[in-house]
Scaffold this active site. Structure first.
Site, PDB file in Angstrom:
ATOM      1  CD  GLN A  51      -2.933  -0.944   2.361  1.00  6.82           C
ATOM      2  OE1 GLN A  51      -2.659  -1.469   3.424  1.00  6.82           O
ATOM      3  NE2 GLN A  51      -4.026  -0.226   2.175  1.00  6.82           N
ATOM      4  CB  CYS A  89      -9.067  -1.100   2.175  1.00  2.70           C
ATOM      5  SG  CYS A  89      -7.378  -1.291   1.608  1.00  2.70           S
ATOM      6  CG  LEU A  90      -5.863   3.328   5.347  1.00  2.20           C
ATOM      7  CD1 LEU A  90      -4.507   3.447   6.035  1.00  2.20           C
ATOM      8  CD2 LEU A  90      -6.757   4.503   5.704  1.00  2.20           C
ATOM      9  CD  GLU A 132      -3.861  -4.086   6.718  1.00  2.00           C
ATOM     10  OE1 GLU A 132      -3.249  -3.937   5.638  1.00  2.00           O
ATOM     11  OE2 GLU A 132      -4.828  -3.375   7.028  1.00  2.00           O
ATOM     12  CG  HIS A 135      -3.498  -5.235   1.492  1.00  2.00           C
ATOM     13  ND1 HIS A 135      -3.966  -4.640   0.333  1.00  2.00           N
ATOM     14  CD2 HIS A 135      -4.213  -4.691   2.507  1.00  2.00           C
ATOM     15  CE1 HIS A 135      -4.937  -3.789   0.653  1.00  2.00           C
ATOM     16  NE2 HIS A 135      -5.120  -3.807   1.960  1.00  2.00           N
TER      17      HIS A 135
HETATM   18 NI    NI Z   1      -6.422  -2.680   3.103  1.00  2.00          NI
END
Ligand code: NI
Length: 168
Positions: A51, A89-90, A132, A135
């Site tokens: 991310q 989610c960011l 996470e 990801h």
């Molecule tokens: Ni996320």
């Protein structure tokens, strides 16, 4: 420490499988510190290295009590009992979905020095760990979501979050 730029959906880096960390050096420590600062700055519960544009198996999670750093994490145990709840989610700004995941999970991971340890999380912490870790294999929660929140539900959620923020 420094804030890192959070990449959002549409960036192909979010769909890639991350490589294991093999060097436990100053560069890794800086990455972890920056990820923790970036997570807090964005009011996130967790953040994964891809991310912030780094394809390495590194995750940070704010359990509410402490910031946990997970390097090369693997799930070693998870409960049969499930939880269903709201997830965001960011990297998917402004959206939330309903996702079912195990209620409890045990993760084995290394810290920034390479030391292995196990961490057990439940409820939101288990949810954050699993979100996470996904990801790191190029997966985003929207793939698992039963459905996304409607705009009315979203308004309600944002109102609640704002009230919680005011209460702090
Ligand atoms: Ni996320």
């Amino acid at each position: 420490m420094a804030l890192r730029n959070i990449v959002t959906v549409g960036d192909p880096i979010l769909n890639k499988v991350c490589r294991k960390v093999t060097k436990f050096d100053e560069r890794l420590a800086t990455l972890i510190d920056d990820m923790i600062e970036t997570m807090h700055d964005a009011n996130g519960v967790g953040l994964a290295a891809p991310q912030v544009g780094v394809l390495r198996r590194v995750v940070v999670v704010d359990t509410g009590e402490e910031d946990v750093e997970l390097v090369n994490p693997v799930v070693v145990d998870q409960s049969e009992e499930q939880q269903t709840g709201v997830e965001g989610c960011l990297s998917v700004p402004g959206k939330y979905g309903i996702v079912t995941r195990p209620e409890r999970v045990t993760v084995r991971a290394q810290d920034r020095t390479g030391e292995w340890y196990e961490y057990e999380g439940e409820e939101i912490v288990a949810r954050a760990f699993l979100h996470e870790l996904d990801h790191l294999d190029g997966h985003i929660y929207t793939e698992l979501a039963e459905r996304m929140l409607t705009s009315e539900e979203l308004d309600e959620l944002l109102k609640k979050q704002a009230e919680e923020e005011d209460a702090k």
